[in-house]
Scaffold this motif. Sequence first.
Motif, short mmCIF file in Angstrom:
data_model
loop_
_atom_site.label_atom_id
_atom_site.label_comp_id
_atom_site.label_asym_id
_atom_site.label_seq_id
_atom_site.Cartn_x
_atom_site.Cartn_y
_atom_site.Cartn_z
N GLU A 214 -2.64 -2.33 -0.38
CA GLU A 214 -3.42 -2.96 0.68
C GLU A 214 -2.62 -4.09 1.33
OE1 GLU A 214 -8.00 -3.12 0.03
OE2 GLU A 214 -7.09 -3.66 -1.89
N GLU B 266 -4.93 5.70 11.69
CA GLU B 266 -5.55 6.37 10.54
C GLU B 266 -5.40 7.88 10.66
OE1 GLU B 266 -9.67 6.04 7.94
OE2 GLU B 266 -9.59 5.20 9.96
N THR C 52 -1.28 8.48 10.22
CA THR C 52 -0.61 8.14 8.96
C THR C 52 -1.53 8.13 7.75
OG1 THR C 52 -0.95 5.74 9.20
CG2 THR C 52 0.99 6.68 10.27
N THR D 78 -3.62 5.70 7.18
CA THR D 78 -3.86 4.31 6.82
C THR D 78 -5.31 3.95 7.13
OG1 THR D 78 -1.56 3.77 7.36
CG2 THR D 78 -3.10 1.93 7.12
N PHE E 251 -8.75 1.53 7.13
CA PHE E 251 -8.97 0.11 7.41
C PHE E 251 -10.45 -0.18 7.47
CE2 PHE E 251 -9.62 1.76 11.62
CZ PHE E 251 -10.48 0.87 12.24
N LEU F 169 -6.22 -3.19 5.47
CA LEU F 169 -5.63 -1.87 5.58
C LEU F 169 -5.30 -1.32 4.20
CD1 LEU F 169 -4.03 -3.79 8.06
CD2 LEU F 169 -4.18 -1.45 8.91
N GLU F 170 -5.52 -0.01 4.03
CA GLU F 170 -5.25 0.64 2.75
C GLU F 170 -4.35 1.84 2.96
OE1 GLU F 170 -8.71 1.12 3.84
OE2 GLU F 170 -9.45 -0.85 3.26
N ASP F 171 -3.26 1.89 2.18
CA ASP F 171 -2.34 3.02 2.26
C ASP F 171 -1.41 2.98 1.05
OD1 ASP F 171 -0.18 4.87 3.09
OD2 ASP F 171 -1.10 4.75 5.07
N ASP G 30 1.56 4.13 1.16
CA ASP G 30 2.90 3.97 1.72
C ASP G 30 3.04 2.57 2.31
OD1 ASP G 30 5.28 4.00 3.16
OD2 ASP G 30 5.00 6.05 3.89
N ASP H 240 3.77 2.25 6.08
CA ASP H 240 2.63 2.43 6.97
C ASP H 240 1.80 1.15 7.06
OD1 ASP H 240 3.38 5.03 7.45
OD2 ASP H 240 1.98 5.91 6.01
N LEU H 241 1.68 0.43 5.95
CA LEU H 241 0.94 -0.83 5.98
C LEU H 241 1.61 -1.83 6.90
CD1 LEU H 241 0.05 -1.31 2.20
CD2 LEU H 241 -1.54 -0.79 4.05
N SER I 169 1.12 -0.79 10.56
CA SER I 169 -0.26 -0.98 11.04
C SER I 169 -0.58 -2.46 11.27
CB SER I 169 -1.25 -0.38 10.04
OG SER I 169 -1.09 1.02 9.95
#
Length: 201
Positions: free
Chosen positions: A49, A77, A80, A82, A84, A98-100, A102, A105-106, A109
């Motif tokens: 995150e 989203e 990728t 990602t 949120f 944001l949650e990912d 990778d 990608d965070l 974003s």
Amino acid sequence: MGIFDTIRAVLGTSAETDATREADPEDLFGMSTAYLTMEADLGYDHCGEAALCFSGVDSTRFDDAVGNVEAILEAGEIDTGTGFHRHEDDHGYQWFVLEDDDPEDLVTSVHFAADQFIEEGFGSRLLAAVFGFENDEGPAYWIYSFRRGAYYPFAPRGTNDRNQRIEFKLQSVLDGELGLEDDESYWYPLWPDARGTHPWE
């Protein structure tokens, strides 16, 4: 100076004379390599995150700007994965969380969201970008202060104590890779509300 005045001074809403240099969203991309260093040299995994903190303003134009940021994150989203959500904390500050899995990608974003605020004319409302890490010793964060145009480390122990040994270790290892805040009085703690939670929760 009260606690909320301190927050404003450090993170973005006090006199312009406090700034050391103008914040640049491109600085956020430094975190792309910092993730690798945190893992390889310090044994930290990213927590999956990251978050962008901003202060609101009561205006239709600002609401439209936030809507445009949400539209950008929704498009991300799809591209990728990602995720949120938007959150308001107990102090009235706004967050895009944001949650990912990778970390690249965070970073991307968070950058897109911050850049859109600036494009919309609300860069002054940006307070901080926060990137979370964890290892056996607990959580640690890199905080980018838009007020100061620099990163600083934050390693909370619970909700009102910090591990300065870890913070100085992070500083020494990442110095030169990230643009760091050299005035430690501006290493403002963003305390989590409860042990084991993140500052944005």
